[in-house]
Design an enzyme around this catalytic site. Structure first.
Site, PDB file in Angstrom:
ATOM      1  N   THR A 220       0.830  -1.211   0.000  1.00 60.74           N
ATOM      2  CA  THR A 220       0.000   0.000   0.000  1.00 60.74           C
ATOM      3  C   THR A 220       0.863   1.258   0.000  1.00 60.74           C
ATOM      4  O   THR A 220       0.358   2.353  -0.210  1.00 60.74           O
ATOM      5  CB  THR A 220      -0.904   0.035   1.252  1.00 60.74           C
ATOM      6  OG1 THR A 220      -0.066  -0.032   2.414  1.00 60.74           O
ATOM      7  CG2 THR A 220      -1.883  -1.134   1.264  1.00 60.74           C
ATOM      8  N   GLY A 236       1.489  -6.752   5.510  1.00 60.38           N
ATOM      9  CA  GLY A 236       0.980  -8.095   5.774  1.00 60.38           C
ATOM     10  C   GLY A 236       1.246  -8.613   7.172  1.00 60.38           C
ATOM     11  O   GLY A 236       0.984  -9.778   7.452  1.00 60.38           O
ATOM     12  N   ALA A 237       1.752  -7.761   8.073  1.00 61.31           N
ATOM     13  CA  ALA A 237       2.131  -8.265   9.396  1.00 61.31           C
ATOM     14  C   ALA A 237       0.933  -8.735  10.228  1.00 61.31           C
ATOM     15  O   ALA A 237       1.121  -9.419  11.223  1.00 61.31           O
ATOM     16  CB  ALA A 237       2.927  -7.210  10.165  1.00 61.31           C
ATOM     17  N   GLU A 238      -0.288  -8.396   9.814  1.00 61.87           N
ATOM     18  CA  GLU A 238      -1.457  -8.978  10.492  1.00 61.87           C
ATOM     19  C   GLU A 238      -1.714 -10.398   9.997  1.00 61.87           C
ATOM     20  O   GLU A 238      -2.512 -11.129  10.588  1.00 61.87           O
ATOM     21  CB  GLU A 238      -2.706  -8.132  10.227  1.00 61.87           C
ATOM     22  CG  GLU A 238      -2.962  -7.082  11.286  1.00 61.87           C
ATOM     23  CD  GLU A 238      -1.941  -5.963  11.274  1.00 61.87           C
ATOM     24  OE1 GLU A 238      -1.731  -5.373  10.195  1.00 61.87           O
ATOM     25  OE2 GLU A 238      -1.341  -5.689  12.316  1.00 61.87           O
ATOM     26  N   ASP A 361       0.410  -3.976  17.966  1.00 66.88           N
ATOM     27  CA  ASP A 361       0.370  -3.397  16.616  1.00 66.88           C
ATOM     28  C   ASP A 361       0.932  -1.974  16.613  1.00 66.88           C
ATOM     29  O   ASP A 361       0.467  -1.112  15.878  1.00 66.88           O
ATOM     30  CB  ASP A 361      -1.070  -3.427  16.055  1.00 66.88           C
ATOM     31  CG  ASP A 361      -1.126  -3.120  14.563  1.00 66.88           C
ATOM     32  OD1 ASP A 361      -0.083  -3.210  13.885  1.00 66.88           O
ATOM     33  OD2 ASP A 361      -2.224  -2.792  14.077  1.00 66.88           O
ATOM     34  N   HIS A 659     -17.262  -4.793   8.057  1.00 65.21           N
ATOM     35  CA  HIS A 659     -18.682  -4.439   8.146  1.00 65.21           C
ATOM     36  C   HIS A 659     -19.064  -3.854   9.493  1.00 65.21           C
ATOM     37  O   HIS A 659     -20.223  -3.493   9.692  1.00 65.21           O
ATOM     38  CB  HIS A 659     -19.548  -5.677   7.870  1.00 65.21           C
ATOM     39  CG  HIS A 659     -19.391  -6.214   6.489  1.00 65.21           C
ATOM     40  ND1 HIS A 659     -19.888  -5.559   5.382  1.00 65.21           N
ATOM     41  CD2 HIS A 659     -18.782  -7.319   6.018  1.00 65.21           C
ATOM     42  CE1 HIS A 659     -19.598  -6.268   4.294  1.00 65.21           C
ATOM     43  NE2 HIS A 659     -18.910  -7.334   4.655  1.00 65.21           N
TER      44      HIS A 659
END
Ligand SMILES: O=C(O)c1cc(C(=O)O)c2c(n1)C(=O)C(=O)c1cc(C(=O)O)[nH]c1-2
Ligand SMILES: [Ca+2]
Length: 729
Positions: A220, A236-238, A361, A659
């Site tokens: 990103t 992508g670390a999640e 995080d 959502h």
């Protein structure tokens, strides 16, 4: 630092007769904000009046060909153009232009607007050289625009497979482009680095930057280019990746160097001495290398041409929970760090770790600013940095030595930093079974760029408070991550939490004095997740807001001097530049990014739009499109005993990330399932299995959820809505 904000309350605190479950679900919407980007809304694209362009390819070619190190350094003295994402190599976002200033900014008017025809987050600051603008939009569509008129010159769609959008955590965003010697560089969501001809948009080369496609890598961030090298990291670390940065030859796309941010499998040779040193700070019993360990450098990369160093901001641990990743502890280098590399070779030079042993995080990927300031009357070459963890850092960029750190909002994980630059942690932040994380995973400051004005000596920082309850994830399966797969989320620190955070979220613009480490002024916003900032020699600060305004403030004292509505929330930072001796200001708006997927602060949902302003501008705003949904969901049949389990599935399958909580808030740039028709929820299986929204990035849950799970999800969705539906008297 920072006064506590006690007047704001969670809305539910004002109403009394609510069940525990509804409160729990409301709070989950604030908790889980970081997973795959799913549904977009399709928007009507309005017709925009455009008056043509005389920007011919030959002229563009001649001008963009000039963009190299000399050009960028010369431009730093005058700021006529905006050739790199942060304006200059130091990424100050301070423009020396002052035609627009505190005396006349009230006469700023719209000159043109340009429809980016997108419904997702717009995070990129446009690049502008000689009146040609380059803007990246969701899924990496690039637009070249005549900045005088707002006329499209060309656009380029790299054809990212949108059905894989769920592979990233936080919307299909792009944080920008780079220009160098006649080329436009972009890094695509699917991991490709692409070079385009700046004059025509023709693709010159592309290269796959990903080391493997089994792990859930995306990109990103904006590439940076210097000395003929294009440098890019990834995300992508999640989801279980091993971070790295790579430099490519700007002419050919051939790889020149690569540096990993965290060590690999210790049974294999280390790539370099910095990996060998880092491995000593990880516990091998966590087998962290199977999923990579994290550290994804997904945003900030800066370059100091004099020191010939590249500074990389590294990301969070994967999984977040250190007990799962490195059971006996350790700093887990180089997570949550700023690392200096030799610009020619990519070799490690120094690091400073802002968050040792990350557990929350707390990335250090937030934009850095390189500044030359006097501290105790001594000129210092520093990095100014406000990572997610809530502390403002001043670091010596020649050697990585800690100078100072001070919290810029309230934090509860550490009381401060000691003289060696180590945080003084509060034990509950790691050990409590349930913990209100302040800052939460969206950070006290996220990717929204700050700016530094050497005339005021102040940094303009989009700060925020989005508290989140974290709890060790009971169902976490070590090293088994896959997005959208039940039990496979890599958070490892997000259980199904029932109690709401005690404090209310907020967003504010801070003017921060980095020398004395103190707040000088602030502006309170109605919501968190406001835009990045631009500051100018006209003594101005510009910022877009979550509630859909573009605002100019007096840089010295924060007085609001001007504003215009933007028709959607704004998160990107603005640029300013001269064309034909006229100063323009441009901002690309488009609500989204991690918090923006599920939350909104405007009643409008205009498509991604670039607005360009100048003194005396008289163009009309485009029509604003109201955000519309169905009424509260009603009439889906369910068995109440399935609600709780349905909620657990809703969280584990990451539905909640995009959502939100059904019926709580009306959605961000993705629809809230409490405001859709009963038919849609009754037919949920057709949406979940080989469903119609895969082309917008929603995962196909075939083989991952059962028919029985579908009924439980329906129970959760309708049951939650029923619990919060206002009761008729
Ligand atoms: O760890 C990662 O790899 C990663 C990647 C990204 C991303 O690529 O957008 C974000 C985050 N983390 C993150 O933690 C985060 O808060 C975040 C916000 C945003 C955004 O664009 O709004 N991206 C990301
Ligand atoms: Ca992250």
């Amino acid at each position: 630092m920072g006064r506590s904000n006690t007047e704001c309350q969670w809305p539910e605190k004002k109403s009394r007769n609510r069940s525990r479950i509804q409160i729990a679900f409301r709070e989950i919407s604030a908790v889980l904000v970081l997973f795959p980007a799913l549904l977009g809304l399709s928007l009507p694209s309005s017709a925009w009046a455009q008056t043509g362009t005389d920007a011919k390819p030959d002229r563009i070619k001649a001008n963009i060909s000039r963009v190299d190190r000399d050009f960028i350094e010369a431009n730093t003295k005058r700021s006529r153009d905006w050739p790199t994402v942060g304006l200059d190599y130091a990424e100050t976002r301070f423009s020396k232009l002052n035609q627009i200033n505190t005396d006349n900014v009230r006469d700023l008017g719209l000159v043109w607007s340009y429809n980016l025809e997108s419904s997702r987050g717009i995070e990129a600051t446009p690049l502008v050289v000689d009146g040609i603008m380059y803007q990246s939009a969701p899924w990496n569509v690039v637009h070249a625009i005549d900045a005088r008129t707002g006329t499209k010159i060309w656009s380029f769609d790299p054809g990212v497979d949108r059905s894989k959008t769920y592979r990233g955590c936080c919307d299909a965003v792009s944080r920008g482009l780079a220009l160098y010697k006649g080329k436009v560089f972009e890094a695509a969501y699917d991991g490709r680095l692409i070079a385009l001809d700046a004059a025509t948009g023709a693709k010159l080369w592309e290269t796959d930057t990903l080391i493997d496609h089994d792990h859930s890598y995306t990109i990103t961030g904006a590439p940076r280019v210097f000395n003929g090298k294009v440098v890019i990291g990834q995300s992508g670390a999640e989801y279980g990746v091993r971070g790295y940065v790579t430099a490519y030859d700007s002419e050919t796309g051939h790889q020149l160097w690569r540096w990993f941010t965290v060590p690999g499998d210790p049974s294999k040779p280390f790539e370099d001495a910095s990996m060998e040193a880092a491995a000593k700070t990880w516990d091998p019993s966590g087998k962290y290398w199977i999923n990579g360990g994290g550290g994804a450098p997904w945003d900030s990369i800066t370059f100091d041409p004099d020191l010939n160093m590249v500074y990389v901001g590294t990301g969070n641990g994967g999984p977040w929970n250190r007990k799962l990743r490195s059971p006996s502890g350790g700093d887990n280098l180089y997570l949550g760090s700023i690392v200096a590399l030799n610009a020619d070779t990519g070799r490690y030079v120094w690091h400073y770790q802002e968050t040792p042993g990350d557990n929350w995080d707390y990335t250090s990927t937030q934009p850095m600013i390189l500044a030359d300031i006097k501290i105790d009357n001594v000129p210092r070459k520093v990095i100014l940095h406000a990572p997610k963890n809530g502390f403002f850092f001043v670091i010596d960029r020649t050697n990585g030595k800690f100078i100072s750190a001070k919290n810029f909002v309230d934090v509860n994980w550490a009381t401060g930093y000691d003289a060696n630059g180590r945080p003084i942690e509060l034990p509950a932040a790691r050990d409590a079974d349930q913990y209100e994380s302040i800052p939460g995973p969206d950070g006290a400051h996220n990717w929204q760029p700050m700016s530094f004005n050497p005339l005021t000596g102040l940094v303009y920082l989009p700060a925020q408070h989005i508290p989140v309850n974290l709890s060790p994830e009971k169902s976490f399966v070590q090293n088994a991550a896959a997005p959208g797969k039940l039990g496979g989320l890599l958070g490892g620190n997000i259980g199904f939490v029932f109690n709401p955070p005690k404090s209310a979220p907020f967003g504010r613009l801070l003017a921060w004095d980095p020398v004395h480490q103190k707040e000088v002024w602030r502006v309170e916003h109605v919501s968190p997740w406001n835009g990045g900032t631009l500051t100018t020699a006209g003594n101005l600060v510009f910022q877009g807001t979550a509630d859909g305004r573009f605002v100019a403030y007096d840089a010295a004292n924060g007085t609001k001097l001007w504003e215009m509505p933007t028709g959607t929330g704004a998160v990107a930072a603005a640029a300013t530049y001269m064309v034909d001796d006229r100063q323009y200001i441009s901002i690309a708006v488009g609500w989204g990014g991690s918090y923006g997927l599920t939350h909104r602060a405007t009643e409008y949902q205009n498509p991604g739009t670039i607005y360009t302003y100048a003194l005396g501008g008289t163009a009309k705003l485009p029509a604003f499109v109201k955000y519309q949904t169905e009424g509260l969901l009603q009439g889906v049949k369910y068995d109440p005993k399935d609600i709780r389990e349905g909620g657990e599935i809703y969280v584990a399958a990451a539905c909640v990330a995009c959502h939100g909580v059904p019926g709580v808030g009306r959605g961000g740039n993705i629809i809230n399932l409490g405001y859709v028709s009963a038919e849609e929820i009754t037919n949920l299986r057709h949406i979940l299995f080989h469903g119609p929204f895969r082309d917008q990035g929603m995962p196909d849950f075939s083989g991952k959820l059962t028919e029985g799970d579908v009924g439980k999800l329906q129970a959760f969705i309708q049951g939650t809505v029923d619990a919060i539906r206002p009761k008729s008297r």
